[in-house]
Design a protein around this motif. Sequence first.
Motif, PDB file in Angstrom:
ATOM      1  N   ARG A  42     -61.434   2.808  11.174  1.00  0.00           N
ATOM      2  CA  ARG A  42     -60.224   2.607  11.978  1.00  0.00           C
ATOM      3  C   ARG A  42     -59.339   3.853  11.928  1.00  0.00           C
ATOM      4  N   ALA A  43     -58.395   3.876  12.861  1.00  0.00           N
ATOM      5  CA  ALA A  43     -57.375   4.928  12.837  1.00  0.00           C
ATOM      6  C   ALA A  43     -56.077   4.338  13.349  1.00  0.00           C
ATOM      7  N   VAL A  44     -54.983   4.814  12.780  1.00  0.00           N
ATOM      8  CA  VAL A  44     -53.661   4.409  13.261  1.00  0.00           C
ATOM      9  C   VAL A  44     -53.107   5.550  14.110  1.00  0.00           C
ATOM     10  N   SER A  45     -52.800   5.228  15.349  1.00  0.00           N
ATOM     11  CA  SER A  45     -52.236   6.212  16.263  1.00  0.00           C
ATOM     12  C   SER A  45     -50.719   6.072  16.255  1.00  0.00           C
ATOM     13  N   LEU A  46     -50.022   7.186  16.033  1.00  0.00           N
ATOM     14  CA  LEU A  46     -48.554   7.189  15.981  1.00  0.00           C
ATOM     15  C   LEU A  46     -48.038   8.043  17.136  1.00  0.00           C
ATOM     16  N   GLY A  47     -47.121   7.513  17.918  1.00  0.00           N
ATOM     17  CA  GLY A  47     -46.604   8.256  19.072  1.00  0.00           C
ATOM     18  C   GLY A  47     -45.097   8.430  19.006  1.00  0.00           C
ATOM     19  N   CYS A  48     -44.652   9.638  19.378  1.00  0.00           N
ATOM     20  CA  CYS A  48     -43.212   9.926  19.417  1.00  0.00           C
ATOM     21  C   CYS A  48     -42.865  10.400  20.823  1.00  0.00           C
ATOM     22  N   ARG A  49     -41.843   9.838  21.403  1.00  0.00           N
ATOM     23  CA  ARG A  49     -41.417  10.236  22.737  1.00  0.00           C
ATOM     24  C   ARG A  49     -40.877  11.656  22.735  1.00  0.00           C
ATOM     25  N   ARG A  64     -36.094  30.907  31.511  1.00  0.00           N
ATOM     26  CA  ARG A  64     -36.593  31.293  30.193  1.00  0.00           C
ATOM     27  C   ARG A  64     -36.066  30.396  29.083  1.00  0.00           C
ATOM     28  N   ALA A  65     -34.752  30.122  29.105  1.00  0.00           N
ATOM     29  CA  ALA A  65     -34.155  29.326  28.025  1.00  0.00           C
ATOM     30  C   ALA A  65     -34.726  27.910  28.012  1.00  0.00           C
ATOM     31  N   LEU A  66     -34.948  27.346  29.196  1.00  0.00           N
ATOM     32  CA  LEU A  66     -35.471  25.974  29.248  1.00  0.00           C
ATOM     33  C   LEU A  66     -36.929  25.923  28.795  1.00  0.00           C
ATOM     34  N   VAL A  67     -37.695  26.956  29.146  1.00  0.00           N
ATOM     35  CA  VAL A  67     -39.090  27.011  28.689  1.00  0.00           C
ATOM     36  C   VAL A  67     -39.141  27.107  27.162  1.00  0.00           C
ATOM     37  N   MET A  68     -38.291  27.984  26.602  1.00  0.00           N
ATOM     38  CA  MET A  68     -38.253  28.129  25.137  1.00  0.00           C
ATOM     39  C   MET A  68     -37.816  26.824  24.466  1.00  0.00           C
ATOM     40  N   ASN A  69     -36.834  26.169  25.080  1.00  0.00           N
ATOM     41  CA  ASN A  69     -36.337  24.921  24.493  1.00  0.00           C
ATOM     42  C   ASN A  69     -37.412  23.839  24.513  1.00  0.00           C
ATOM     43  N   TYR A  70     -38.169  23.780  25.615  1.00  0.00           N
ATOM     44  CA  TYR A  70     -39.257  22.789  25.721  1.00  0.00           C
ATOM     45  C   TYR A  70     -40.294  23.026  24.621  1.00  0.00           C
ATOM     46  N   ILE A  71     -40.695  24.287  24.454  1.00  0.00           N
ATOM     47  CA  ILE A  71     -41.700  24.607  23.430  1.00  0.00           C
ATOM     48  C   ILE A  71     -41.177  24.240  22.038  1.00  0.00           C
ATOM     49  N   HIS A  72     -39.915  24.588  21.773  1.00  0.00           N
ATOM     50  CA  HIS A  72     -39.319  24.263  20.469  1.00  0.00           C
ATOM     51  C   HIS A  72     -39.272  22.747  20.259  1.00  0.00           C
ATOM     52  N   HIS A  73     -38.867  22.040  21.297  1.00  0.00           N
ATOM     53  CA  HIS A  73     -38.711  20.585  21.169  1.00  0.00           C
ATOM     54  C   HIS A  73     -40.034  19.900  20.833  1.00  0.00           C
ATOM     55  N   ILE A  74     -41.075  20.226  21.582  1.00  0.00           N
ATOM     56  CA  ILE A  74     -42.321  19.488  21.347  1.00  0.00           C
ATOM     57  C   ILE A  74     -43.056  19.968  20.100  1.00  0.00           C
ATOM     58  N   VAL A  78     -40.494  17.319  17.624  1.00  0.00           N
ATOM     59  CA  VAL A  78     -41.262  16.067  17.734  1.00  0.00           C
ATOM     60  C   VAL A  78     -42.470  16.086  16.792  1.00  0.00           C
ATOM     61  N   ASN A  79     -43.173  17.203  16.759  1.00  0.00           N
ATOM     62  CA  ASN A  79     -44.342  17.255  15.869  1.00  0.00           C
ATOM     63  C   ASN A  79     -43.966  17.071  14.409  1.00  0.00           C
ATOM     64  N   HIS A  80     -42.819  17.614  14.032  1.00  0.00           N
ATOM     65  CA  HIS A  80     -42.381  17.479  12.642  1.00  0.00           C
ATOM     66  C   HIS A  80     -42.159  16.005  12.301  1.00  0.00           C
ATOM     67  N   ARG A 146     -45.334  11.455  28.375  1.00  0.00           N
ATOM     68  CA  ARG A 146     -44.207  12.106  27.666  1.00  0.00           C
ATOM     69  C   ARG A 146     -44.139  11.638  26.215  1.00  0.00           C
ATOM     70  N   VAL A 147     -45.250  11.697  25.571  1.00  0.00           N
ATOM     71  CA  VAL A 147     -45.400  11.234  24.188  1.00  0.00           C
ATOM     72  C   VAL A 147     -46.346  12.201  23.474  1.00  0.00           C
ATOM     73  N   ARG A 148     -46.067  12.474  22.207  1.00  0.00           N
ATOM     74  CA  ARG A 148     -47.008  13.246  21.395  1.00  0.00           C
ATOM     75  C   ARG A 148     -47.526  12.352  20.274  1.00  0.00           C
ATOM     76  N   PHE A 149     -48.678  12.748  19.708  1.00  0.00           N
ATOM     77  CA  PHE A 149     -49.357  11.849  18.777  1.00  0.00           C
ATOM     78  C   PHE A 149     -49.762  12.534  17.470  1.00  0.00           C
ATOM     79  N   ALA A 150     -49.755  11.737  16.415  1.00  0.00           N
ATOM     80  CA  ALA A 150     -50.445  12.068  15.172  1.00  0.00           C
ATOM     81  C   ALA A 150     -51.359  10.873  14.881  1.00  0.00           C
ATOM     82  N   THR A 151     -52.332  11.069  14.003  1.00  0.00           N
ATOM     83  CA  THR A 151     -53.295  10.007  13.721  1.00  0.00           C
ATOM     84  C   THR A 151     -53.581   9.942  12.233  1.00  0.00           C
ATOM     85  N   VAL A 152     -53.662   8.720  11.716  1.00  0.00           N
ATOM     86  CA  VAL A 152     -54.092   8.542  10.323  1.00  0.00           C
ATOM     87  C   VAL A 152     -55.420   7.788  10.336  1.00  0.00           C
ATOM     88  N   TYR A 153     -56.482   8.478   9.940  1.00  0.00           N
ATOM     89  CA  TYR A 153     -57.803   7.834   9.841  1.00  0.00           C
ATOM     90  C   TYR A 153     -57.854   7.066   8.516  1.00  0.00           C
TER      91      TYR A 153
END
Length: 240
Positions: A42-49, A64-74, A78-80, A146-153
């Motif tokens: 099994r795996a647990v899928s975790l999603g963050c908006r 430029r500023a919005l592109v940089m902000n998007y990269i920083h945000h996701i 969110v990944n953290h 519009r969601v990112r994921f981590a997974t715990v196997y």
Amino acid sequence: MQSEFQQVIDQCGVDLAGVADLSPAREALLAQGGDTFAKFPRAVSLGCRVAHEVVESIGDHGNRALVMNYIHHIYSVVNHRLDQAALSLTGFLMAKGYLAFPVPASQVLSYEDYSGLAPHKTAAHLSGLGWVGRSALLVTKQYGPRVRFATVYTDAPLDAGEPAKNRCGSCDQCVEACPAGAMTGEAFAQDKTRDHIYDPKACNEYMRERRLSLLGKRVFGGNCGLCIHSCPFGGKLKRA
Ligand code: SF4
Ligand code: SF4
């Protein structure tokens, strides 16, 4: 166990969580990483908006500023949070005596096929959180892509969900929006590889040139996000 598991999920700061029965994906997991992940049932899928307005802002693709902000945000914000949530869940499962392997939110380990340690979308799809769209993104019922994921196997005997039905239908808005022509327009098929629908090299090469011309330097990670921005399943902010 199930109710304690739910308490951990409720407290770990994610927006979506689902449990996947990995038996349909065992061969693919074996092929990608040997027994390291294929041994887990099994795996647990975790999603963050991702913040809705941050995605909306990249429709102005030249700012430029919005592109940089998007990269920083996701990639940073969110990944953290996802990685911390996966760590909390892993600690809980280990304390209960089960095996648990947290796979971080964003990780490309092979630049030959742009693969990570183990797939997130497989677990998210099999758990019922969403389907793999023409964009090769996981499209959730609640928030589109519009969601990112981590997974715990894990080998913990958690109740698994049912795979979600594909709802792309005849839509091809992500295919039209992609400036790299990275999508073939084909629908995702369980028995075919990702290359059938998406060329990660084309996406990456576009982004490398784009970042250099827009930002004047190389920036780790980042996607242009127009496939995420264009998907009608994520386009409306649902107010509570
Ligand atoms: S991130 Fe941009 S270039 Fe890559 S697939 Fe999506 S729309 Fe295309
Ligand atoms: S934009 Fe349309 S085709 Fe692409 S993933 Fe979303 S629903 Fe599917």
